[in-house]
Write a protein that holds these residues in place. Structure first.
Motif, PDB file in Angstrom:
ATOM      1  N   CYS A   1      63.959  11.271  59.750  1.00 22.75           N
ATOM      2  CA  CYS A   1      64.990  10.396  59.176  1.00 22.75           C
ATOM      3  C   CYS A   1      66.064  10.112  60.219  1.00 22.75           C
ATOM      4  CB  CYS A   1      65.612  11.050  57.946  1.00 22.75           C
ATOM      5  SG  CYS A   1      64.564  10.997  56.470  1.00 22.75           S
TER       6      CYS A   1
ATOM      7  N   ASP B   1      65.100  12.366  52.511  1.00 29.17           N
ATOM      8  CA  ASP B   1      66.343  13.152  52.495  1.00 29.17           C
ATOM      9  C   ASP B   1      67.425  12.594  53.420  1.00 29.17           C
ATOM     10  OD1 ASP B   1      65.425  13.833  54.996  1.00 29.17           O
ATOM     11  OD2 ASP B   1      65.082  15.959  54.539  1.00 29.17           O
TER      12      ASP B   1
ATOM     13  N   SER C   1      67.999  13.333  56.380  1.00 31.52           N
ATOM     14  CA  SER C   1      68.577  14.313  57.303  1.00 31.52           C
ATOM     15  C   SER C   1      67.567  15.024  58.205  1.00 31.52           C
ATOM     16  CB  SER C   1      69.343  15.382  56.501  1.00 31.52           C
ATOM     17  OG  SER C   1      68.471  15.996  55.567  1.00 31.52           O
TER      18      SER C   1
ATOM     19  N   CYS D   1      59.590  11.078  56.393  1.00 36.55           N
ATOM     20  CA  CYS D   1      60.468  12.201  56.021  1.00 36.55           C
ATOM     21  C   CYS D   1      59.664  13.457  55.678  1.00 36.55           C
ATOM     22  CB  CYS D   1      61.337  11.802  54.831  1.00 36.55           C
ATOM     23  SG  CYS D   1      62.453  13.125  54.298  1.00 36.55           S
ATOM     24  N   LEU D   2      60.122  14.570  56.213  1.00 34.38           N
ATOM     25  CA  LEU D   2      59.428  15.837  55.980  1.00 34.38           C
ATOM     26  C   LEU D   2      59.595  16.320  54.541  1.00 34.38           C
ATOM     27  CD1 LEU D   2      60.420  17.687  59.292  1.00 34.38           C
ATOM     28  CD2 LEU D   2      58.206  16.664  58.719  1.00 34.38           C
TER      29      LEU D   2
HETATM   30 ZN   LIG Z   1      63.843  13.134  56.119  1.00 32.67          ZN
END
Ligand SMILES: [Zn+2]
Length: 283
Positions: free
Chosen positions: A48, A42, A44, A56-57
């Protein structure tokens, strides 16, 4: 690879031209030439923001969980804003084969060099002469390493490694390789070690050839028998994991991407038309 009744969409690295975008995509437009890393993210979340997009979650990998692989004629890219990077060149640019390596092997080699703290005046040992190892040589040279020792025994790859910046070559394996690296580093070991194989012997060698206070970066996905950080103790070394959370794919088959209505549901996706075969960067 496990046998499958239905087959699997293959590939996870590509360069292509954006053909369509969802309503929520903000940083891309149709016609952009883009490169994708081997995982989508993502851009964000906390990881990241720390530059660890592979952790990334809200990300994932190509070819899994209803997401296309990267070896079809086109690929649906989830989280397109956070995943795709626009290239500032035309798709016919002569640099294209080199730019394709940024989708996987060069990024991985560079990450290993950064994680192993390669810098000016340092001596570096790169374990493995595959594509990632050779990119690790390039990255080490770019970061100013004084001595770059390449451990491998494929004549063609070794020759290429020397062309790319390796100053010394160690063709031995196991204890002999460890001894040879120590000889080449004045008996001290290497400041930075890039482990680019993932097999147990290579991981063990990497740990042993790092000098006290040195850093070992594992860029390859470890085999099930590789020693884990918890099993290693007693030496003052930083052991840092590389970007590969998942095992790389290895099958030779691929499927043409199926552009159907259901796969276009997510508005944060972009369709990317591939510009050339992805196998050029195969490990
Ligand atoms: Zn991420």
């Amino acid at each position: 690879m496990e046998p499958s009744e239905t087959g699997r969409r293959m590939g996870h690295e590509f360069v292509g031209v954006v053909e369509d975008i969802g309503d929520a995509v903000r940083t891309l437009k149709v016609g952009d030439l883009v490169v994708s890393p081997f995982l989508w993210s993502d851009g964000s979340c906390v990881f990241c923001q720390e530059g660890l997009h592979s952790e990334c979650l809200h990300g994932g990998r190509y070819g899994w969980d209803d997401v296309d692989g990267g070896q079809g004629e086109a690929v649906r890219v989830p989280q397109a804003d956070g995943t795709l990077v626009v290239l500032p060149v035309d798709k016919d640019n002569a640099l294209m084969p080199s730019l394709l390596t940024l989708s996987d092997v060069m990024g991985t080699g560079h990450h290993a060099a950064v994680t192993a703290k390669v810098g000016p005046g340092k001596n570096v040992a790169v374990v493995g002469d595959g594509a990632v190892g050779l990119c690790g040589v390039i990255a080490s040279k770019r970061r100013g390493a004084e001595q770059i020792i390449l451990l491998g025994n494929n004549p063609h790859r070794i020759a290429l490694g020397q062309e790319l910046g390796a100053t010394d070559v160690v063709r031995e394996r196991g204890d002999e390789a460890i001894e040879r690296v120590r000889e080449l580093t004045g008996g001290l070991g290497a400041h930075s070690v890039l482990e680019c194989v993932g097999l147990e012997q290579a991981v063990g060698t990497a740990l042993e050839i790092a000098r006290p206070g040195g850093a070992v970066a594992g860029s390859a996905y470890p085999s099930t028998t590789s020693p884990r950080p918890a099993s290693h103790s007693g030496r003052t070394r930083a052991l840092a994991a590389g970007p590969h959370r998942y095992a790389p794919t290895s099958s030779s088959c691929c499927q043409t991407c199926l552009r159907d209505g259901s796969s276009r549901a997510a508005s944060s996706t972009a369709w990317v038309r591939s510009t050339r075969c992805r196998t050029a960067t195969g490990r």
